[in-house]
Design an enzyme around this catalytic site. Structure first.
Site, PDB file in Angstrom:
ATOM      1  N   ASN A 112       0.823  -1.225   0.000  1.00 35.94           N
ATOM      2  CA  ASN A 112       0.000   0.000   0.000  1.00 35.94           C
ATOM      3  C   ASN A 112       0.856   1.274   0.000  1.00 35.94           C
ATOM      4  OD1 ASN A 112       0.789  -0.447   2.663  1.00 35.94           O
ATOM      5  ND2 ASN A 112      -1.141   0.218   3.558  1.00 35.94           N
ATOM      6  N   ASP A 118      -3.160  -5.647   1.871  1.00 40.55           N
ATOM      7  CA  ASP A 118      -3.169  -5.256   3.278  1.00 40.55           C
ATOM      8  C   ASP A 118      -3.438  -3.767   3.485  1.00 40.55           C
ATOM      9  OD1 ASP A 118      -2.634  -5.917   6.159  1.00 40.55           O
ATOM     10  OD2 ASP A 118      -1.199  -4.294   5.831  1.00 40.55           O
ATOM     11  N   HIS A 138      -2.291 -10.311  10.939  1.00 41.22           N
ATOM     12  CA  HIS A 138      -2.687  -9.715  12.232  1.00 41.22           C
ATOM     13  C   HIS A 138      -3.990 -10.265  12.830  1.00 41.22           C
ATOM     14  CE1 HIS A 138      -4.815  -7.260   9.286  1.00 41.22           C
ATOM     15  NE2 HIS A 138      -3.782  -6.456   9.045  1.00 41.22           N
ATOM     16  N   ASN A 153      -5.553  -1.085  13.088  1.00 38.90           N
ATOM     17  CA  ASN A 153      -6.522  -1.941  12.402  1.00 38.90           C
ATOM     18  C   ASN A 153      -5.896  -3.294  12.075  1.00 38.90           C
ATOM     19  OD1 ASN A 153      -8.769  -2.786  11.057  1.00 38.90           O
ATOM     20  ND2 ASN A 153      -8.388  -1.596   9.202  1.00 38.90           N
ATOM     21  N   ASP A 177       3.537  -5.686  11.818  1.00 39.15           N
ATOM     22  CA  ASP A 177       2.632  -4.722  11.164  1.00 39.15           C
ATOM     23  C   ASP A 177       3.118  -3.291  11.440  1.00 39.15           C
ATOM     24  OD1 ASP A 177       0.679  -3.567   9.669  1.00 39.15           O
ATOM     25  OD2 ASP A 177      -1.000  -4.151  10.946  1.00 39.15           O
ATOM     26  N   HIS A 222       3.332   6.484  10.744  1.00 43.14           N
ATOM     27  CA  HIS A 222       2.572   7.658  10.314  1.00 43.14           C
ATOM     28  C   HIS A 222       3.212   8.909  10.897  1.00 43.14           C
ATOM     29  CE1 HIS A 222      -0.686   5.577   8.337  1.00 43.14           C
ATOM     30  NE2 HIS A 222      -0.815   4.774   9.377  1.00 43.14           N
ATOM     31  N   GLY A 258      -2.692   2.622  12.698  1.00 37.55           N
ATOM     32  CA  GLY A 258      -1.331   2.098  12.551  1.00 37.55           C
ATOM     33  C   GLY A 258      -0.392   2.533  13.653  1.00 37.55           C
TER      34      GLY A 258
END
Ligand code: DOR
Length: 447
Positions: A95, A153, A233, A279, A306, A310, A325
């Protein structure tokens, strides 16, 4: 460095069943020999007495954010964070901007990693073009370019027919489909776990069923297609139950759990600290107990971070507006070492779930100290106590809910292909025995 000896450490390599004090010799970036203490010789030495020497950790679920979001993380900073956490290999999610849905982006990531990476980078390609969920991405081309799995994902693959085709197509290339299980139709606008806490806080809830509906669907599709399914996850007791049952029936499914779903619950959201917004969301203590049981009985194959960086500005928004996140590469090991203290896993089982197991799922030749393999390893101090301080992180981002936690256990030195890529402590020592004699002739014992 031609030859490097890691001397006197306790070598723990679950892939080879090694759990003993040993010297380890590295030659030209590869593991050349393992032998009882004092039996191997080199001029360059790392003194590892009282430390544990393990295969470099493999994180099968990292967001490196490049290309496109380099204000959150770059391949350089993300892999530096990996090395600081003892990871020598990371698989990075698709992503990005542009999305890794074609050969060009895959090649770009690999080239950037070759030039700037402190860890090996294994790209994961998208399932669908632009993560749009409508049309399959260029999976064959990306497989040729070097992806190790496919995943949308961050987004679920809503369309069951597309997911079926993804499983069928990926299996032609021997790739796993890594599923982000979320039925968004059941939790519009959801930002945290559905529980008393969400009611009290007045935040839009995400029920466990949101994940479990998709886990059940994907298991059925894996059963139908025999394609390899990996559930990312896992966060709920119900998911663990569904996966355990599927494994018993011989469905080709594996799964991972994150440290944050093991060590935090939705109670942490009471702080309104947006680093706890993730998430799938942080769940309840009962879910945490089920995840531990899943690790214990082998239902859960791997631990993955994961790592989702950010920028500060985005995480300073209101809880409902901030992105999902949190980052995890630099805190995963000390947190997970608690599982050993808790009696959930032995140290060897923990190391397996952070090395050989994820490597096996991705079919990459990592996670082992076998003679001849790349000398990717971490030297761990299991006793070191310290307080997590995000200001010391190598990551470009700081969105970590574990800031200020007192932990025990640290990677003090990380080597990739025999080169030191992270060094919290100087373990270097020059050999006193530089001249040749029969007394110090190495007696090589090769395992
Ligand atoms: O919390 C999350 N953040 N979960 C995901 O699945 C995606 C990730 C991201 O990319 O930020």
């Amino acid at each position: 460095m031609e030859k490097l000896l890691i001397r006197g450490g306790h070598v723990l390599d679950p892939s080879r069943g090694i759990d003993a004090e040993m010297d380890l010799l590295i030659e030209k970036g590869r593991i050349a020999a393992l032998g009882p203490p004092g039996t191997l010789l080199a001029e360059e030495i790392l003194a590892a007495h009282g430390r544990c020497v393990v295969p470099g950790f493999v994180d099968m679920h990292t967001h490196l954010r490049e290309p496109g979001f380099d204000y959150k993380e770059t391949i350089r900073t993300g892999t530096a964070a990996a090395a600081a956490g003892g990871f020598t290999s990371v698989a990075c999610m698709a992503n990005t901007q542009p999305v890794n849905d074609n050969r060009t982006v895959t090649e770009y990531i690999l080239e950037k990693a070759r030039l700037e990476g402190s860890a090996n980078v294994y790209p994961i390609g998208a399932v669908s073009k632009g993560l749009g969920g409508e049309e399959l991405a260029e999976i064959g081309e990306m497989a040729e370019a070097g992806i190790v799995g496919i995943s949308d994902d961050g987004q679920p693959v809503r369309d069951s027919h597309l997911m079926r085709r993804a499983l069928e197509y990926a299996s032609m290339f021997g790739l796993p489909v890594i599923s982000h299980c979320e039925d968004k139709t059941i939790c519009p606008g959801g930002v945290m776990n559905e529980s008393f806490v969400s009611t009290e806080l007045g935040l839009n809830p995400i029920p466990n069923a949101c994940e479990e509906i998709m886990v059940a669907r994907d298991i059925l599709l894996a059963e139908l297609t025999r394609g390899r399914l990996h559930i990312a996850h896992v966060s709920t007791a119900g998911s663990v139950h569904l996966i355990r049952d599927a494994k018993r029936r011989g469905v080709p499914v594996t799964c991972e759990v994150t440290p944050h779903h093991l060590f935090l619950t939705d109670e942490a959201v009471r702080s309104f600290d947006t680093t706890t917004k993730v998430n799938p969301p942080l769940r309840t203590a009962a879910d945490g107990a089920a995840l531990r049981e899943g690790l214990r009985d082998g239902t859960i194959d791997a631990i993955a971070t994961d790592h989702a960086p950010h920028e500060q500005a985005a995480k300073e928004l209101d809880f409902s507006m901030a992105p999902f996140g949190l980052i995890g590469l630099e805190t995963a090991f000390p947190l997970c070492l608690r599982l050993v203290k808790e009696g959930v896993l032995t140290l060897s089982q923990l190391i397996a779930k952070m090395t050989v197991e994820p490597a096996r799922i991705l079919s990459i030749p990592k996670g082992s100290l076998a003679v001849g393999s790349d000398a990717d390893l971490a030297i761990l101090d299991l006793e070191k106590r310290y307080v997590i301080d995000v200001r010391n992180f190598r990551s470009r981002s700081r969105n970590c809910p574990f800031d200020g936690w007192e932990v025990q256990g640290k990677a003090v030195c990380t080597l990739r292909a025999g080169e030191i890529v992270y060094e919290a402590e100087n373990l270097r020592e020059r050999s006193a025995r530089t001249s040749w004699s029969y007394d110090n002739l190495p007696r090589k014992i090769v395992y």
